[in-house]
Design an enzyme around this catalytic site. Sequence first.
Site, PDB file in Angstrom:
ATOM      1  N   ASP A 110       0.864  -1.191   0.000  1.00 52.96           N
ATOM      2  CA  ASP A 110       0.000   0.000   0.000  1.00 52.96           C
ATOM      3  C   ASP A 110       0.894   1.233   0.000  1.00 52.96           C
ATOM      4  O   ASP A 110       2.135   1.149  -0.134  1.00 52.96           O
ATOM      5  CB  ASP A 110      -1.037  -0.060   1.142  1.00 52.96           C
ATOM      6  CG  ASP A 110      -0.456   0.286   2.524  1.00 52.96           C
ATOM      7  OD1 ASP A 110       0.766   0.533   2.644  1.00 52.96           O
ATOM      8  OD2 ASP A 110      -1.241   0.299   3.488  1.00 52.96           O
ATOM      9  N   CYS A 120       2.591  -3.170   4.182  1.00 51.20           N
ATOM     10  CA  CYS A 120       1.776  -1.991   4.501  1.00 51.20           C
ATOM     11  C   CYS A 120       2.555  -1.186   5.541  1.00 51.20           C
ATOM     12  O   CYS A 120       3.760  -1.383   5.689  1.00 51.20           O
ATOM     13  CB  CYS A 120       0.373  -2.383   4.961  1.00 51.20           C
ATOM     14  SG  CYS A 120       0.273  -3.235   6.548  1.00 51.20           S
ATOM     15  N   THR A 177       2.379  -1.198   8.901  1.00 53.04           N
ATOM     16  CA  THR A 177       2.798  -2.029  10.043  1.00 53.04           C
ATOM     17  C   THR A 177       3.126  -3.463   9.654  1.00 53.04           C
ATOM     18  O   THR A 177       3.773  -4.174  10.425  1.00 53.04           O
ATOM     19  CB  THR A 177       1.655  -2.112  11.074  1.00 53.04           C
ATOM     20  OG1 THR A 177       0.504  -2.665  10.414  1.00 53.04           O
ATOM     21  CG2 THR A 177       1.317  -0.746  11.646  1.00 53.04           C
ATOM     22  N   HIS A 191       7.873 -24.119  10.365  1.00 54.28           N
ATOM     23  CA  HIS A 191       6.792 -24.732  11.149  1.00 54.28           C
ATOM     24  C   HIS A 191       5.392 -24.468  10.609  1.00 54.28           C
ATOM     25  O   HIS A 191       4.513 -25.311  10.773  1.00 54.28           O
ATOM     26  CB  HIS A 191       6.856 -24.241  12.599  1.00 54.28           C
ATOM     27  CG  HIS A 191       8.007 -24.817  13.366  1.00 54.28           C
ATOM     28  ND1 HIS A 191       8.192 -24.608  14.714  1.00 54.28           N
ATOM     29  CD2 HIS A 191       9.042 -25.601  12.957  1.00 54.28           C
ATOM     30  CE1 HIS A 191       9.288 -25.242  15.117  1.00 54.28           C
ATOM     31  NE2 HIS A 191       9.836 -25.836  14.069  1.00 54.28           N
ATOM     32  N   HIS A 215       4.734 -30.937  11.956  1.00 48.63           N
ATOM     33  CA  HIS A 215       4.171 -29.625  11.613  1.00 48.63           C
ATOM     34  C   HIS A 215       3.117 -29.717  10.513  1.00 48.63           C
ATOM     35  O   HIS A 215       2.240 -28.864  10.424  1.00 48.63           O
ATOM     36  CB  HIS A 215       5.295 -28.671  11.217  1.00 48.63           C
ATOM     37  CG  HIS A 215       6.295 -28.504  12.314  1.00 48.63           C
ATOM     38  ND1 HIS A 215       5.979 -27.893  13.511  1.00 48.63           N
ATOM     39  CD2 HIS A 215       7.572 -28.931  12.429  1.00 48.63           C
ATOM     40  CE1 HIS A 215       7.036 -27.935  14.311  1.00 48.63           C
ATOM     41  NE2 HIS A 215       8.006 -28.554  13.676  1.00 48.63           N
TER      42      HIS A 215
END
Length: 145
Positions: free
Chosen positions: A7, A64, A66, A97, A132
């Site tokens: 973004d 973005c 964050t 994992h 996993h």
Amino acid sequence: MIGISNDHAAVELKIAICEHLKERGIEFIDYGIAAGEKIDYPDAAERPCRDIVAGKIDKAILLCGTGIGISIAANKIKGIRACACSDAFSAKYTRLHNDANCLCMGGRVVGPGLACELVDLFLDTEFEGGRHQRRVDKITELENK
Ligand code: RB5
């Protein structure tokens, strides 16, 4: 083939990562926006995530401000396992994992040097499978409950 999307809060970070991918000879599709444009982070997430699910690309790097908003949006799409990372351990272990197929980072959180290291760890680490796999299968089951 991988995808990259961003973004407006992560244009510079996207450019730095694209340069890094080119230097490494890694082919990618840029789904993101350029400087001066604007897009809401769920829209920036959707196209590359749909292309992962369709098998057109293998993984995506989603950016973005964050790294969190775009990861929340990406994880709403069935088949996407997206992790917001700002440290090396998480970028490595989300592949080992969780078999994560999207690495999400924040343009207001990580600098270009760290981000490129996290990209390398994410792209170069294979899923461990074994115990996993059962856990990742349970994530897929949650999508259909
Ligand atoms: C855009 O300004 C910002 O809200 C977005 O990039 C992101 O940080 C959301 O999680």
